[in-house]
Write a protein that holds these residues in place. Sequence first.
Motif, PDB file in Angstrom:
ATOM      1  N   GLY A  74       2.014  76.426  45.457  1.00  0.00           N
ATOM      2  CA  GLY A  74       2.274  77.184  46.677  1.00  0.00           C
ATOM      3  C   GLY A  74       2.525  76.281  47.870  1.00  0.00           C
ATOM      4  O   GLY A  74       3.406  76.557  48.699  1.00  0.00           O
ATOM      5  N   GLU A  75       1.765  75.206  47.973  1.00  0.00           N
ATOM      6  CA  GLU A  75       1.958  74.277  49.090  1.00  0.00           C
ATOM      7  C   GLU A  75       3.337  73.625  49.031  1.00  0.00           C
ATOM      8  O   GLU A  75       3.984  73.429  50.063  1.00  0.00           O
ATOM      9  CB  GLU A  75       0.860  73.217  49.066  1.00  0.00           C
ATOM     10  CG  GLU A  75      -0.511  73.762  49.427  1.00  0.00           C
ATOM     11  CD  GLU A  75      -1.616  72.740  49.250  1.00  0.00           C
ATOM     12  OE1 GLU A  75      -1.305  71.630  48.739  1.00  0.00           O
ATOM     13  OE2 GLU A  75      -2.774  73.041  49.604  1.00  0.00           O
ATOM     14  N   ARG A  76       3.785  73.296  47.828  1.00  0.00           N
ATOM     15  CA  ARG A  76       5.114  72.705  47.690  1.00  0.00           C
ATOM     16  C   ARG A  76       6.189  73.709  48.112  1.00  0.00           C
ATOM     17  O   ARG A  76       7.159  73.358  48.781  1.00  0.00           O
ATOM     18  CB  ARG A  76       5.349  72.248  46.251  1.00  0.00           C
ATOM     19  CG  ARG A  76       4.590  70.993  45.887  1.00  0.00           C
ATOM     20  CD  ARG A  76       4.762  70.650  44.420  1.00  0.00           C
ATOM     21  NE  ARG A  76       4.074  69.408  44.117  1.00  0.00           N
ATOM     22  CZ  ARG A  76       4.602  68.199  44.241  1.00  0.00           C
ATOM     23  NH1 ARG A  76       5.843  68.073  44.657  1.00  0.00           N
ATOM     24  NH2 ARG A  76       3.909  67.118  43.948  1.00  0.00           N
ATOM     25  N   LEU A  77       6.028  74.959  47.692  1.00  0.00           N
ATOM     26  CA  LEU A  77       6.982  75.999  48.091  1.00  0.00           C
ATOM     27  C   LEU A  77       6.991  76.172  49.607  1.00  0.00           C
ATOM     28  O   LEU A  77       8.053  76.377  50.213  1.00  0.00           O
ATOM     29  CB  LEU A  77       6.635  77.318  47.400  1.00  0.00           C
ATOM     30  CG  LEU A  77       6.858  77.360  45.886  1.00  0.00           C
ATOM     31  CD1 LEU A  77       6.276  78.647  45.310  1.00  0.00           C
ATOM     32  CD2 LEU A  77       8.341  77.252  45.545  1.00  0.00           C
ATOM     33  N   ASP A  78       5.820  76.104  50.225  1.00  0.00           N
ATOM     34  CA  ASP A  78       5.740  76.235  51.684  1.00  0.00           C
ATOM     35  C   ASP A  78       6.484  75.095  52.371  1.00  0.00           C
ATOM     36  O   ASP A  78       7.207  75.305  53.356  1.00  0.00           O
ATOM     37  CB  ASP A  78       4.277  76.239  52.132  1.00  0.00           C
ATOM     38  CG  ASP A  78       3.537  77.494  51.687  1.00  0.00           C
ATOM     39  OD1 ASP A  78       4.197  78.478  51.286  1.00  0.00           O
ATOM     40  OD2 ASP A  78       2.283  77.479  51.738  1.00  0.00           O
ATOM     41  N   ARG A  79       6.312  73.857  51.863  1.00  0.00           N
ATOM     42  CA  ARG A  79       6.981  72.714  52.483  1.00  0.00           C
ATOM     43  C   ARG A  79       8.497  72.830  52.338  1.00  0.00           C
ATOM     44  O   ARG A  79       9.247  72.549  53.282  1.00  0.00           O
ATOM     45  CB  ARG A  79       6.482  71.408  51.857  1.00  0.00           C
ATOM     46  CG  ARG A  79       5.069  71.023  52.283  1.00  0.00           C
ATOM     47  CD  ARG A  79       4.785  69.561  51.973  1.00  0.00           C
ATOM     48  NE  ARG A  79       4.825  69.284  50.549  1.00  0.00           N
ATOM     49  CZ  ARG A  79       3.771  69.401  49.741  1.00  0.00           C
ATOM     50  NH1 ARG A  79       2.610  69.811  50.215  1.00  0.00           N
ATOM     51  NH2 ARG A  79       3.869  69.099  48.459  1.00  0.00           N
ATOM     52  N   LEU A  80       8.956  73.239  51.143  1.00  0.00           N
ATOM     53  CA  LEU A  80      10.395  73.407  50.949  1.00  0.00           C
ATOM     54  C   LEU A  80      10.947  74.520  51.830  1.00  0.00           C
ATOM     55  O   LEU A  80      12.024  74.393  52.418  1.00  0.00           O
ATOM     56  CB  LEU A  80      10.690  73.696  49.475  1.00  0.00           C
ATOM     57  CG  LEU A  80      10.605  72.512  48.519  1.00  0.00           C
ATOM     58  CD1 LEU A  80      10.631  72.990  47.074  1.00  0.00           C
ATOM     59  CD2 LEU A  80      11.765  71.540  48.770  1.00  0.00           C
TER      60      LEU A  80
END
Length: 297
Positions: free
Chosen positions: A248-254
């Motif tokens: 989820g954190e990676r999706l948020d950063r992208l």
Amino acid sequence: MRGFQVTGPTTPAGLAWLLEDAEGAAWWQALPRVLDACARRWSLRIDAPYEGATVSYVAPATTAAGDHVVVKIQFPHRECRREADALRVWNGHGAVRLLDHAPRWHALLLERCEPGTSLADAPDVDVDALLLRLLPALLVPTQEPFTPIQSERTVWTDELTRGRAALPAPGGALVPLAIDTLDELAATQRHPVLVNQDLHRGNVLRTGPRAWAVIDPKPLLADPELALANRLPMFGVGEFAEGAEAVGERLDRLSGGLGLHSGRARAWAFVRSLMWALDDGPDRDTFIAVAQGLASS
């Protein structure tokens, strides 16, 4: 210059399954004639095929002028129908360039990615940073002839419904929520763009010191956030092992880097994770765990 006469091409390991299917066997039997026709049409010398393909015969070739190209003969199936159209829209920006297309033979003539190293074989590359460079060129607004997500939703809903019984209990229990989420996402999208459904490490090839190109797209008209959900198969095993919170954190950063809606990216990732879990492969439990975590985030 004529291409070589193909009387019994060696079957790449990934295509062996086709010989067990009546339509696949017929396609394979016709392949020598199709390759010869492509060689004559495009004045090619066609070499032995690549081994990685699973639904197409893909081989390096050389033109009469000495240019390095690739010939791709598709086994006709629903998801590959608009590949040439997508490559034509992208026109070499972020994706391999389509040089010509022979729809009669389901044949594509493509530029050859050189050196052609797969992103799967480049563990030192920052995949998120690469996507932040590639996706703006790929997520372009377009219309026909591509399938809109509203139509594809019916197919995905059927797959989830039919596959529910075979899922381990935690995954099966999430199917009704996934279908409801899919319905809501399809009904509320505002600015559909061209999205590649098959964005994984093996389908991104190096074309220069810092340049990469996407190959083998399965195009769909949908939210740009769906493209971020489709990034999940590009995670390495170690990244997945970090759990749904890290995903989820990676999706948020992208999402932040591309100016997209992180909540929609997470919702699409939930649906797609559960769909990937329908395949009884080694990553099934991982996809279910990610879906569970995203559903509760």
